[in-house]
Write an enzyme that holds these catalytic residues in place. Sequence first.
Site, PDB file in Angstrom:
ATOM      1  N   GLU A  76       0.791  -1.230   0.000  1.00 21.79           N
ATOM      2  CA  GLU A  76       0.000   0.000   0.000  1.00 21.79           C
ATOM      3  C   GLU A  76       0.822   1.278   0.000  1.00 21.79           C
ATOM      4  O   GLU A  76       0.551   2.187  -0.759  1.00 21.79           O
ATOM      5  CB  GLU A  76      -0.968   0.030   1.200  1.00 21.79           C
ATOM      6  N   ASP A  96      -1.018  -5.005   2.936  1.00 19.42           N
ATOM      7  CA  ASP A  96      -1.522  -3.791   3.580  1.00 19.42           C
ATOM      8  C   ASP A  96      -0.946  -3.795   4.992  1.00 19.42           C
ATOM      9  O   ASP A  96      -1.342  -4.607   5.833  1.00 19.42           O
ATOM     10  CB  ASP A  96      -3.060  -3.775   3.610  1.00 19.42           C
ATOM     11  N   ILE A  98      -1.122  -1.750   7.561  1.00 21.58           N
ATOM     12  CA  ILE A  98      -2.189  -1.546   8.554  1.00 21.58           C
ATOM     13  C   ILE A  98      -3.474  -1.320   7.774  1.00 21.58           C
ATOM     14  O   ILE A  98      -3.660  -0.258   7.156  1.00 21.58           O
ATOM     15  CB  ILE A  98      -1.930  -0.336   9.481  1.00 21.58           C
ATOM     16  N   ASP A  99      -4.351  -2.296   7.757  1.00 27.86           N
ATOM     17  CA  ASP A  99      -5.661  -2.062   7.154  1.00 27.86           C
ATOM     18  C   ASP A  99      -6.550  -1.564   8.291  1.00 27.86           C
ATOM     19  O   ASP A  99      -6.731  -2.253   9.302  1.00 27.86           O
ATOM     20  CB  ASP A  99      -6.228  -3.336   6.518  1.00 27.86           C
ATOM     21  N   THR A 101      -6.231   2.166   8.923  1.00 26.56           N
ATOM     22  CA  THR A 101      -5.343   3.234   9.421  1.00 26.56           C
ATOM     23  C   THR A 101      -6.120   4.295  10.202  1.00 26.56           C
ATOM     24  O   THR A 101      -5.648   4.785  11.239  1.00 26.56           O
ATOM     25  CB  THR A 101      -4.580   3.886   8.240  1.00 26.56           C
ATOM     26  N   ASP A 233      -6.494  -4.161  -0.046  1.00 29.07           N
ATOM     27  CA  ASP A 233      -7.579  -4.243   0.935  1.00 29.07           C
ATOM     28  C   ASP A 233      -8.288  -5.593   0.888  1.00 29.07           C
ATOM     29  O   ASP A 233      -8.946  -5.980   1.857  1.00 29.07           O
ATOM     30  CB  ASP A 233      -8.646  -3.163   0.669  1.00 29.07           C
TER      31      ASP A 233
HETATM   32  C1  LIP Z   1      -9.014   1.214   4.149  1.00 29.22           C
HETATM   33  C2  LIP Z   1      -9.966   0.087   4.263  1.00 29.22           C
HETATM   34  C3  LIP Z   1     -11.324   0.651   4.636  1.00 29.22           C
HETATM   35  C4  LIP Z   1     -11.844   1.237   3.380  1.00 29.22           C
HETATM   36  C5  LIP Z   1     -10.899   2.253   2.820  1.00 29.22           C
HETATM   37  C6  LIP Z   1      -9.440   1.839   2.848  1.00 29.22           C
HETATM   38  P1  LIP Z   1      -6.489   1.585   4.927  1.00 29.22           P
HETATM   39  O1  LIP Z   1      -7.656   0.815   4.096  1.00 29.22           O
HETATM   40  O2  LIP Z   1      -9.699  -1.046   4.756  1.00 29.22           O
HETATM   41  O3  LIP Z   1     -12.193  -0.356   5.000  1.00 29.22           O
HETATM   42  O4  LIP Z   1     -13.085   1.810   3.610  1.00 29.22           O
HETATM   43  O5  LIP Z   1     -11.315   2.494   1.496  1.00 29.22           O
HETATM   44  O6  LIP Z   1      -9.085   1.075   1.777  1.00 29.22           O
HETATM   45  O7  LIP Z   1      -6.364   2.938   4.289  1.00 29.22           O
HETATM   46  O8  LIP Z   1      -6.917   1.668   6.326  1.00 29.22           O
HETATM   47  O9  LIP Z   1      -5.322   0.703   4.711  1.00 29.22           O
END
Ligand code: LIP
Length: 293
Positions: A76, A96, A98-99, A101, A233
């Site tokens: 990412e 990813d 941290i999914d 963030t 994601d």
């Molecule tokens: C996020 C996701 C979240 C989604 C955002 C984004 P991040 O990833 O997991 O659910 O709504 O579009 O992709 O930015 O926290 O890695």
Amino acid sequence: MAEMMELIPEEQLVAVARECCELATEEIKFHYANTNKQFETKSTAIDLVTQTDKRVEEIIIENIKKNYPNHFIISEESSTQDNTNLNENGYTWIIDPIDGTTNFVHKFPYICISIGISYKGKLIIGVVYSPILDELFYGIKGKGSYFKSPFTNNEFIKIKTNPTKEINKSLLSSNYPYGRTEEILKEVELKYGSFLRKGCRGIRGTGSAVMNMCYVANGSLDAYFENGIQIWDISAGKVIVEEAGGIVCDPCELNVENENTFLNNHRCLCCCNVELANEMIQVLKKVEEECKQ
Ligand code: LIP
């Protein structure tokens, strides 16, 4: 080059992915409780990235390169939009760091490290670890999906999606997109409104796409839908859900032949079974048509 073509036992790849998660966990836990995290913004003013996302990514990439120096990596915080295709000739790791963030910045516990692995353009492994909740999910193509947490006495259990076939018996999930144009907002309102009118029992959102998917895989949720998502994601979640018996597809179409095309299409519907997927596709198609008018 020779190494890229060599077949690696899946269990070994899972072990390296789990090791990546273990190595990165301390970094996440150390910063998690800080209420004053510094962040930058990316695609929009609410799309955040912290130093911890970047550091965790470095730790994971370092470990992958140590084990498999020739594998492709899509990640990412360091991949650009034009290099997110899976390698058709060898392995690709899709990360990813941290999914969730935004959750991390706000100290909301639904955050995880997500690692998908593909071979010759097809996803074969998904590993997802939530360091705050201490939940670990993994799936191997053809070998099932597994979950462990303190509530399973830290032992792996095989997971299976729910048999729920109707929207009016289901608990759905989604997240709010980073894009907030009038067009996007209209679509979000119509989707939520349609599912609520159809009588779903609720629409939850963990704020992490892959955590929503993992909760479909272990039966805590029945479905997840979202547009505006990226390849990192959903890659790991796709294997975990499919291996638990669920469906991951385009919101308006059950079959998208090419995995690369689907993963880079920025839209996802994930359901516990094909019957629920078909009912949800009908609703989502209608919303799409209304949005075009
Ligand atoms: C996020 C996701 C979240 C989604 C955002 C984004 P991040 O990833 O997991 O659910 O709504 O579009 O992709 O930015 O926290 O890695």
